[in-house]
Write an enzyme that holds these catalytic residues in place. Structure first.
Site, PDB file in Angstrom:
ATOM      1  N   SER A 120      54.959  29.246  21.827  1.00  0.00           N
ATOM      2  CA  SER A 120      56.100  28.384  22.074  1.00  0.00           C
ATOM      3  C   SER A 120      57.165  28.713  21.208  1.00  0.00           C
ATOM      4  O   SER A 120      58.463  28.269  21.482  1.00  0.00           O
ATOM      5  CB  SER A 120      55.597  26.859  21.666  1.00  0.00           C
ATOM      6  OG  SER A 120      54.703  26.613  22.641  1.00  0.00           O
ATOM      7  N   PHE A 121      56.966  29.422  19.854  1.00  0.00           N
ATOM      8  CA  PHE A 121      57.850  29.815  19.045  1.00  0.00           C
ATOM      9  C   PHE A 121      59.012  30.702  19.681  1.00  0.00           C
ATOM     10  O   PHE A 121      60.164  30.775  19.297  1.00  0.00           O
ATOM     11  CB  PHE A 121      57.369  30.678  17.835  1.00  0.00           C
ATOM     12  CG  PHE A 121      58.309  30.783  16.734  1.00  0.00           C
ATOM     13  CD1 PHE A 121      58.468  29.853  15.875  1.00  0.00           C
ATOM     14  CD2 PHE A 121      58.822  31.924  16.679  1.00  0.00           C
ATOM     15  CE1 PHE A 121      59.411  30.042  14.690  1.00  0.00           C
ATOM     16  CE2 PHE A 121      59.754  32.286  15.586  1.00  0.00           C
ATOM     17  CZ  PHE A 121      59.923  31.203  14.606  1.00  0.00           C
ATOM     18  N   GLU A 122      58.574  31.289  20.560  1.00  0.00           N
ATOM     19  CA  GLU A 122      59.629  32.404  21.317  1.00  0.00           C
ATOM     20  C   GLU A 122      60.413  31.691  22.390  1.00  0.00           C
ATOM     21  O   GLU A 122      61.189  32.486  23.005  1.00  0.00           O
ATOM     22  CB  GLU A 122      58.778  33.741  21.840  1.00  0.00           C
ATOM     23  CG  GLU A 122      58.361  34.640  20.705  1.00  0.00           C
ATOM     24  CD  GLU A 122      57.109  34.028  19.959  1.00  0.00           C
ATOM     25  OE1 GLU A 122      56.169  33.304  20.183  1.00  0.00           O
ATOM     26  OE2 GLU A 122      57.099  34.459  18.737  1.00  0.00           O
ATOM     27  N   ALA A 144      52.211  24.655  24.881  1.00  0.00           N
ATOM     28  CA  ALA A 144      51.410  23.849  24.172  1.00  0.00           C
ATOM     29  C   ALA A 144      51.271  23.868  22.787  1.00  0.00           C
ATOM     30  O   ALA A 144      50.574  25.117  22.503  1.00  0.00           O
ATOM     31  CB  ALA A 144      50.088  23.708  24.969  1.00  0.00           C
ATOM     32  N   VAL A 145      51.592  23.232  21.921  1.00  0.00           N
ATOM     33  CA  VAL A 145      51.073  23.279  20.463  1.00  0.00           C
ATOM     34  C   VAL A 145      50.138  22.580  20.196  1.00  0.00           C
ATOM     35  O   VAL A 145      50.203  21.205  20.259  1.00  0.00           O
ATOM     36  CB  VAL A 145      52.629  23.170  19.646  1.00  0.00           C
ATOM     37  CG1 VAL A 145      52.164  23.866  18.281  1.00  0.00           C
ATOM     38  CG2 VAL A 145      53.605  23.951  20.190  1.00  0.00           C
ATOM     39  N   ILE A 146      49.027  22.894  19.619  1.00  0.00           N
ATOM     40  CA  ILE A 146      47.944  21.922  19.477  1.00  0.00           C
ATOM     41  C   ILE A 146      47.651  22.142  17.994  1.00  0.00           C
ATOM     42  O   ILE A 146      47.419  23.235  17.298  1.00  0.00           O
ATOM     43  CB  ILE A 146      46.708  22.530  20.120  1.00  0.00           C
ATOM     44  CG1 ILE A 146      47.178  22.482  21.676  1.00  0.00           C
ATOM     45  CG2 ILE A 146      45.341  21.497  20.000  1.00  0.00           C
ATOM     46  CD1 ILE A 146      46.241  22.841  22.811  1.00  0.00           C
ATOM     47  N   THR A 150      45.268  24.312  11.880  1.00  0.00           N
ATOM     48  CA  THR A 150      46.354  25.309  11.280  1.00  0.00           C
ATOM     49  C   THR A 150      47.465  24.586  10.788  1.00  0.00           C
ATOM     50  O   THR A 150      48.077  23.548  11.352  1.00  0.00           O
ATOM     51  CB  THR A 150      46.386  26.143  12.056  1.00  0.00           C
ATOM     52  OG1 THR A 150      47.633  27.266  11.932  1.00  0.00           O
ATOM     53  CG2 THR A 150      46.677  25.887  13.407  1.00  0.00           C
ATOM     54  N   HIS A 152      50.115  25.908  10.615  1.00  0.00           N
ATOM     55  CA  HIS A 152      51.054  26.604  11.539  1.00  0.00           C
ATOM     56  C   HIS A 152      51.642  25.634  12.552  1.00  0.00           C
ATOM     57  O   HIS A 152      52.905  25.834  12.915  1.00  0.00           O
ATOM     58  CB  HIS A 152      50.179  27.666  12.293  1.00  0.00           C
ATOM     59  CG  HIS A 152      51.080  28.967  12.698  1.00  0.00           C
ATOM     60  ND1 HIS A 152      52.000  29.516  11.637  1.00  0.00           N
ATOM     61  CD2 HIS A 152      51.229  29.636  13.890  1.00  0.00           C
ATOM     62  CE1 HIS A 152      52.605  30.596  12.311  1.00  0.00           C
ATOM     63  NE2 HIS A 152      52.107  30.639  13.681  1.00  0.00           N
TER      64      HIS A 152
END
Ligand code: INI
Length: 219
Positions: A120-122, A144-146, A150, A152
């Protein structure tokens, strides 16, 4: 140098010498101002809107245009979909939901390009390039950021959101945020076709509405 009070009175001097706006400006006043007569700096307008006869006339003659995108005019609109491979178990069903929505709303398959990125960062940088290419009416971003365990998470989630926002602002093409930000995998599965619906499908509908708004209303 003019004092603060002097510059304030200068502003009032200029205002009080403005020619009266067409139709006393009443037809341009938003409805919310009808009951807020003291809000106006112009005495004439303030008196007019507190007068019941004038208030009625205004309500009857208002011709405010409402511009809204339509999801039923999607034929011919072109879309790019940027999808993150990270958490593919979630992003694939989100993409499928989006493609189904495009199909259901008459977007042609040849008018859709899907671009895969690592995470997702990209998404943001690619969305901006696609938006600026002039080939698409909207760019749908899926990820999807879960949270998991972390740290992160916050960095990736915030970067994805600001990246998509910035891509839209810089390219002038609507870039839609279809990136899930979830506390755990269960929550993500629920939003990717589970009991909370498919957020990819919802984001595709937003993309159609925004593309239609830009193409059919704001051109
Ligand atoms: N990318 C995601 O899309 N989702 C995540 O949950 C995630 N986490 O948690 O780390 C994630 N990380 C990868 C990131 O998007 C970049 O690809 C990587 O940092 C390289 O720039």
């Amino acid at each position: 140098m003019a004092s603060a009070s002097a510059s304030a009175s200068t502003r009032w001097f200029v205002q009080s010498r403005l020619p009266p706006p067409r139709n006393n400006g009443l037809h341009r006043l938003p409805n919310t101002l009808l009951s807020l007569s003291s809000f106006s700096s112009s005495k004439a307008v303030a008196i007019a809107i507190s007068n019941p006869t004038e208030r009625k006339r205004f309500a009857q003659t208002a011709a405010v245009r409402h511009l809204v995108g339509s999801v039923t005019t999607a034929h011919g609109l072109r879309f790019a979909v940027v999808v993150a491979r990270f958490n593919e178990i979630i992003t694939k069903p989100l993409l499928e939901g989006a493609l189904t929505t495009f199909h259901n709303y008459s977007v042609q398959e040849e008018d859709i390009d899907v671009v895969w990125v690592p995470g997702s960062f990209e998404i943001g940088v690619v969305a901006q390039k696609l938006g600026s290419s002039g080939r698409y009416h909207a760019v749908l971003c899926i990820g999807a950021v879960i949270r998991g365990d972390t740290t992160h998470y916050d960095a990736v989630a915030n970067s994805a959101a600001s990246g998509v926002l910035s891509a839209g602002l810089k390219s002038g093409v609507p870039c839609i945020f279809g990136v899930l930000t979830c506390d755990n995998m269960e929550q993500a599965l629920n939003r990717a076709g589970g009991k909370s619906g498919n957020k990819g499908a919802e984001a595709a509908l937003t993309a159609i509405e925004m593309a239609s708004l830009f193409v059919h209303q704001l051109k």
